[in-house]
Design an enzyme around this catalytic site. Structure first.
Site, PDB file in Angstrom:
ATOM      1  N   ILE A  30       0.836  -1.201   0.000  1.00  0.00           N
ATOM      2  CA  ILE A  30       0.000   0.000   0.000  1.00  0.00           C
ATOM      3  C   ILE A  30       0.874   1.255   0.000  1.00  0.00           C
ATOM      4  CG2 ILE A  30      -1.851   1.259   1.195  1.00  0.00           C
ATOM      5  CD1 ILE A  30      -2.638  -1.455   2.493  1.00  0.00           C
ATOM      6  N   GLU A  40       4.570  -5.090  10.167  1.00  0.00           N
ATOM      7  CA  GLU A  40       4.481  -6.495   9.786  1.00  0.00           C
ATOM      8  C   GLU A  40       2.997  -6.712   9.540  1.00  0.00           C
ATOM      9  OE1 GLU A  40       6.690  -8.852   9.262  1.00  0.00           O
ATOM     10  OE2 GLU A  40       8.430  -7.655   9.815  1.00  0.00           O
ATOM     11  N   THR A  70      -6.182  -1.251  10.324  1.00  0.00           N
ATOM     12  CA  THR A  70      -6.933  -2.287   9.621  1.00  0.00           C
ATOM     13  C   THR A  70      -8.281  -2.534  10.292  1.00  0.00           C
ATOM     14  OG1 THR A  70      -6.932  -4.685   9.302  1.00  0.00           O
ATOM     15  CG2 THR A  70      -5.502  -3.869  11.012  1.00  0.00           C
ATOM     16  N   ASP A  71      -9.223  -3.089   9.527  1.00  0.00           N
ATOM     17  CA  ASP A  71     -10.508  -3.467  10.129  1.00  0.00           C
ATOM     18  C   ASP A  71     -10.369  -4.670  11.061  1.00  0.00           C
ATOM     19  OD1 ASP A  71     -10.061  -5.431   8.192  1.00  0.00           O
ATOM     20  OD2 ASP A  71     -11.995  -5.189   7.187  1.00  0.00           O
ATOM     21  N   GLU A  72      -9.201  -5.373  10.981  1.00  0.00           N
ATOM     22  CA  GLU A  72      -9.050  -6.614  11.761  1.00  0.00           C
ATOM     23  C   GLU A  72      -9.033  -6.348  13.264  1.00  0.00           C
ATOM     24  OE1 GLU A  72      -6.394  -9.488  10.053  1.00  0.00           O
ATOM     25  OE2 GLU A  72      -6.552  -8.591   8.074  1.00  0.00           O
ATOM     26  N   TYR A  91      -1.309 -10.443  14.907  1.00  0.00           N
ATOM     27  CA  TYR A  91      -1.231  -9.273  14.010  1.00  0.00           C
ATOM     28  C   TYR A  91      -2.241  -8.206  14.434  1.00  0.00           C
ATOM     29  CZ  TYR A  91      -2.403  -6.363   9.936  1.00  0.00           C
ATOM     30  OH  TYR A  91      -2.695  -5.289   9.122  1.00  0.00           O
ATOM     31  N   LYS A 132      -1.733  -4.391  15.950  1.00  0.00           N
ATOM     32  CA  LYS A 132      -2.261  -3.175  15.295  1.00  0.00           C
ATOM     33  C   LYS A 132      -3.194  -2.439  16.272  1.00  0.00           C
ATOM     34  CE  LYS A 132      -1.803  -1.815  11.609  1.00  0.00           C
ATOM     35  NZ  LYS A 132      -0.798  -0.922  10.995  1.00  0.00           N
ATOM     36  N   PRO A 157      -5.484 -21.049  12.635  1.00  0.00           N
ATOM     37  CA  PRO A 157      -5.980 -20.978  14.013  1.00  0.00           C
ATOM     38  C   PRO A 157      -6.604 -19.607  14.289  1.00  0.00           C
ATOM     39  CG  PRO A 157      -3.647 -21.606  13.942  1.00  0.00           C
ATOM     40  CD  PRO A 157      -4.034 -21.243  12.545  1.00  0.00           C
TER      41      PRO A 157
HETATM   42  P1  NAD Z   1       3.443  -4.748   3.484  1.00  0.00           P
HETATM   43  O1  NAD Z   1       3.804  -5.891   4.369  1.00  0.00           O
HETATM   44  O2  NAD Z   1       3.285  -4.967   2.020  1.00  0.00           O
HETATM   45  O3  NAD Z   1       4.497  -3.568   3.657  1.00  0.00           O
HETATM   46  C1  NAD Z   1       5.012  -3.193   4.912  1.00  0.00           C
HETATM   47  C2  NAD Z   1       6.259  -2.332   4.674  1.00  0.00           C
HETATM   48  O4  NAD Z   1       6.755  -1.947   5.965  1.00  0.00           O
HETATM   49  C3  NAD Z   1       7.387  -3.065   3.947  1.00  0.00           C
HETATM   50  O5  NAD Z   1       7.928  -2.249   2.937  1.00  0.00           O
HETATM   51  C4  NAD Z   1       8.429  -3.312   5.045  1.00  0.00           C
HETATM   52  O6  NAD Z   1       9.765  -3.320   4.557  1.00  0.00           O
HETATM   53  C5  NAD Z   1       8.167  -2.126   5.968  1.00  0.00           C
HETATM   54  N1  NAD Z   1       8.606  -2.400   7.343  1.00  0.00           N
HETATM   55  C6  NAD Z   1       8.326  -3.512   8.082  1.00  0.00           C
HETATM   56  N2  NAD Z   1       8.935  -3.414   9.284  1.00  0.00           N
HETATM   57  C7  NAD Z   1       9.598  -2.221   9.305  1.00  0.00           C
HETATM   58  C8  NAD Z   1      10.409  -1.561  10.265  1.00  0.00           C
HETATM   59  N3  NAD Z   1      10.666  -2.112  11.472  1.00  0.00           N
HETATM   60  N4  NAD Z   1      10.916  -0.343   9.963  1.00  0.00           N
HETATM   61  C9  NAD Z   1      10.677   0.222   8.750  1.00  0.00           C
HETATM   62  N5  NAD Z   1       9.925  -0.363   7.791  1.00  0.00           N
HETATM   63  C10 NAD Z   1       9.393  -1.574   8.074  1.00  0.00           C
HETATM   64  O7  NAD Z   1       2.109  -4.145   4.126  1.00  0.00           O
HETATM   65  P2  NAD Z   1       0.827  -3.498   3.412  1.00  0.00           P
HETATM   66  O8  NAD Z   1      -0.111  -4.564   3.062  1.00  0.00           O
HETATM   67  O9  NAD Z   1       1.278  -2.515   2.400  1.00  0.00           O
HETATM   68  O10 NAD Z   1       0.209  -2.718   4.659  1.00  0.00           O
HETATM   69  C11 NAD Z   1       0.633  -1.379   4.968  1.00  0.00           C
HETATM   70  C12 NAD Z   1      -0.114  -0.900   6.188  1.00  0.00           C
HETATM   71  O11 NAD Z   1      -1.521  -0.934   5.942  1.00  0.00           O
HETATM   72  C13 NAD Z   1       0.117  -1.772   7.430  1.00  0.00           C
HETATM   73  O12 NAD Z   1       0.184  -0.929   8.548  1.00  0.00           O
HETATM   74  C14 NAD Z   1      -1.139  -2.650   7.494  1.00  0.00           C
HETATM   75  O13 NAD Z   1      -1.434  -3.011   8.830  1.00  0.00           O
HETATM   76  C15 NAD Z   1      -2.184  -1.703   6.926  1.00  0.00           C
HETATM   77  N6  NAD Z   1      -3.335  -2.362   6.241  1.00  0.00           N
HETATM   78  C16 NAD Z   1      -3.126  -3.310   5.283  1.00  0.00           C
HETATM   79  C17 NAD Z   1      -4.222  -3.869   4.623  1.00  0.00           C
HETATM   80  C18 NAD Z   1      -4.046  -4.883   3.516  1.00  0.00           C
HETATM   81  O14 NAD Z   1      -5.042  -5.456   3.048  1.00  0.00           O
HETATM   82  N7  NAD Z   1      -2.835  -5.144   3.047  1.00  0.00           N
HETATM   83  C19 NAD Z   1      -5.518  -3.472   4.959  1.00  0.00           C
HETATM   84  C20 NAD Z   1      -5.691  -2.493   5.958  1.00  0.00           C
HETATM   85  C21 NAD Z   1      -4.579  -1.936   6.583  1.00  0.00           C
HETATM   86  P1  TYD Z   2      -4.978 -12.789   3.662  1.00  0.00           P
HETATM   87  O1  TYD Z   2      -4.715 -12.339   2.263  1.00  0.00           O
HETATM   88  O2  TYD Z   2      -3.869 -13.431   4.432  1.00  0.00           O
HETATM   89  O3  TYD Z   2      -5.574 -11.541   4.448  1.00  0.00           O
HETATM   90  P2  TYD Z   2      -6.238 -11.451   5.943  1.00  0.00           P
HETATM   91  O4  TYD Z   2      -5.968 -12.695   6.682  1.00  0.00           O
HETATM   92  O5  TYD Z   2      -5.502 -10.284   6.515  1.00  0.00           O
HETATM   93  O6  TYD Z   2      -7.689 -11.201   5.715  1.00  0.00           O
HETATM   94  O7  TYD Z   2      -6.189 -13.827   3.634  1.00  0.00           O
HETATM   95  C1  TYD Z   2      -7.446 -13.487   3.088  1.00  0.00           C
HETATM   96  C2  TYD Z   2      -8.388 -14.642   3.366  1.00  0.00           C
HETATM   97  O8  TYD Z   2      -7.956 -15.793   2.618  1.00  0.00           O
HETATM   98  C3  TYD Z   2      -8.396 -15.098   4.820  1.00  0.00           C
HETATM   99  O9  TYD Z   2      -9.717 -15.482   5.178  1.00  0.00           O
HETATM  100  C4  TYD Z   2      -7.479 -16.295   4.838  1.00  0.00           C
HETATM  101  C5  TYD Z   2      -7.652 -16.900   3.465  1.00  0.00           C
HETATM  102  N1  TYD Z   2      -6.467 -17.564   2.888  1.00  0.00           N
HETATM  103  C6  TYD Z   2      -6.564 -18.862   2.379  1.00  0.00           C
HETATM  104  O10 TYD Z   2      -7.641 -19.498   2.410  1.00  0.00           O
HETATM  105  N2  TYD Z   2      -5.443 -19.434   1.846  1.00  0.00           N
HETATM  106  C7  TYD Z   2      -4.242 -18.792   1.796  1.00  0.00           C
HETATM  107  O11 TYD Z   2      -3.245 -19.372   1.310  1.00  0.00           O
HETATM  108  C8  TYD Z   2      -4.162 -17.449   2.308  1.00  0.00           C
HETATM  109  C9  TYD Z   2      -2.868 -16.695   2.286  1.00  0.00           C
HETATM  110  C10 TYD Z   2      -5.309 -16.875   2.846  1.00  0.00           C
END
Ligand code: NAD
Ligand code: TYD
Length: 378
Positions: free
Chosen positions: A15, A87, A136-138, A184, A188, A316
């Site tokens: 993102i 993370e 996150t919504d989680e 996770y 958050k 889990p």
């Molecule tokens: P991502 O795992 O793709 O990217 C995380 C980035 O943070 C990476 O570039 C990593 O190198 C960097 N990073 C990790 N630890 C670090 C540290 N100690 N110091 C500096 N940089 C560090 O994550 P994403 O999916 O892009 O998510 C970005 C943010 O959005 C996160 O805070 C996540 O909780 C939130 N978010 C993600 C989603 C989703 O669906 N992916 C949805 C809602 C919120």
């Molecule tokens: P994920 O992309 O890990 O996002 P989040 O757990 O943060 O929602 O997973 C999306 C959904 O897909 C979640 O319900 C777990 C499921 N999932 C699988 O069934 N198989 C997989 O290999 C992965 C990575 C996720």
């Protein structure tokens, strides 16, 4: 437009790279500092198109290093922080919760403290400053699946699928009580509380947004959609957790980035905004859409890759359903998603199929060993 010095953390991730790109291109008068320590999930190739832009700078640093955060914020005279570094993968948090506490909790705290100290030292203190934390919504926990077959969704947006369904009667709103289940989401939630505490205790201008599951280009292929596209391409099994009945609410990543831009500029300090597109999908239904899109774009016959679906032991504590109510953001700030889900998925699958080199690059070496070990016991 006034010049600003904006620190975006986690800009080399999924993102974050979309947010950095949007800000660098849209605001030539802003100085954008991308701070990332390039974990397995961070990749500077995600930003190769803007790396030489005059208003862009990359700094490799760990957000949990307080002294380094102090120095970077002071040296760059930061007046706005958009904090995405984290993370972010639930399965990894189950295997190693400590790194999640370190980065997500201690890292956020170090950034908050460093920004506070610098802003406290300025004559105008918190004026025109903002610490914007992406969550996150989680953190809200899991909703019940009260309508397992799905009913027509009560709210829709452009992001909603053509046949949009809701699988329960409840939605996460900004006042929903936090109830995280995974390491996770617990990390958050804890970081969100620290961000709000810095506002409530010290008066620091902070803001939090909670977004639903994102999808789109540059997502690390351990998350469901890119993992499955990559596995289909290579005729590898598609590990569906449990019965595949869990529900997630999906938003195209560029629509999240546009919401972050809008909220950074127009959002009210100390508020929370939920971001989502009213676009709920049961995992197994979503997986079938991904399979048929990949097969069609590769020229395979309809149903060709269905046999790759492999039901595996459930995650889990697997949260049953997430569904965001984003009406506050729509009403107060006029945000709406730009893409319908079917268009977003088509764009996403095409991108991964056309960027085999990117996938190869990020899935080689250590990551592949880790991935194989994750599934050895399922
Ligand atoms: P991502 O795992 O793709 O990217 C995380 C980035 O943070 C990476 O570039 C990593 O190198 C960097 N990073 C990790 N630890 C670090 C540290 N100690 N110091 C500096 N940089 C560090 O994550 P994403 O999916 O892009 O998510 C970005 C943010 O959005 C996160 O805070 C996540 O909780 C939130 N978010 C993600 C989603 C989703 O669906 N992916 C949805 C809602 C919120
Ligand atoms: P994920 O992309 O890990 O996002 P989040 O757990 O943060 O929602 O997973 C999306 C959904 O897909 C979640 O319900 C777990 C499921 N999932 C699988 O069934 N198989 C997989 O290999 C992965 C990575 C996720």
């Amino acid at each position: 437009m006034a010049s600003r010095n904006i620190l975006i953390t986690g800009g080399a991730g999924f993102i974050g790279s979309h947010v950095v790109r949007l800000f660098v291109n849209k605001y030539p008068d802003y100085n954008i500092i991308n701070l990332d320590n390039l974990t397995y999930a961070g990749n500077l190739a995600n930003l190769s198109d803007i790396e030489n832009a005059p208003n862009y700078k990359f700094v490799k640093a760990d957000i949990a290093d307080l002294d380094e955060m102090r120095q970077i914020i002071r040296e760059n005279k930061i007046d706005g922080v958009i904090h995405l570094a984290a993370e972010s993968h639930v399965d990894r948090s189950i295997k190693d919760p400590f790194v999640f506490a370190r980065t997500n909790v201690m890292g956020t705290l170090a950034l908050l403290q460093a920004a506070k100290e610098y802003w406290d030292s300025l004559p105008d203190k918190y004026e025109n400053k903002l610490f914007y934390h992406i969550s996150t919504d989680e953190v809200y926990g899991a909703l019940e699946l009260t309508n397992p077959e799905g009913v027509p969704a009560p709210f829709t947006t452009k992001a909603s699928s053509k046949d949009d369904m809701a699988y329960g009667t409840e939605f996460f709103v900004e006042t929903t009580k936090y109830n995280p289940h995974s390491p996770y989401s617990a990390s958050k939630a804890s970081s969100d509380h620290f961000v709000r505490a810095y506002h409530d205790t010290y008066g620091m201008p902070t803001l939090v947004t909670n977004c639903s599951n994102n999808y789109g280009p540059y997502q690390f292929p351990e998350k469901l959609i890119p993992l499955f596209i990559n596995n289909i391409r290579h005729r590898k099994p598609l590990p569906v957790y449990g019965k595949g009945e869990n529900v997630r609410d999906w938003l195209f990543v560029e629509d999240h980035a546009r919401a972050i831009d809008l909220i950074f500029h127009k959002g009210k300090v100390a508020e929370t905004y939920n971001i989502g597109g009213f676009n709920e999908w049961k995992n197994i239904d979503l997986i079938k859409v991904v399979i048929s899109t990949v097969d069609r774009l590769l020229g395979n016959p309809e149903g060709y890759s269905q046999d790759l679906i492999t039901y595996v032991t459930d995650r889990p504590g697997h949260d049953m359903r997430y569904a965001i109510d984003s009406r506050k953001l729509q009403k107060e700030l006029g945000w709406e998603p730009s893409l319908q889900f079917e268009e977003g998925i088509e764009k996403t699958v095409k991108w991964y199929l056309e960027h085999e080199d990117w996938l190869q690059n990020v899935t080689s070496g250590e990551y592949q060993k880790y991935y194989d070990s994750m599934y050895a016991d399922r």
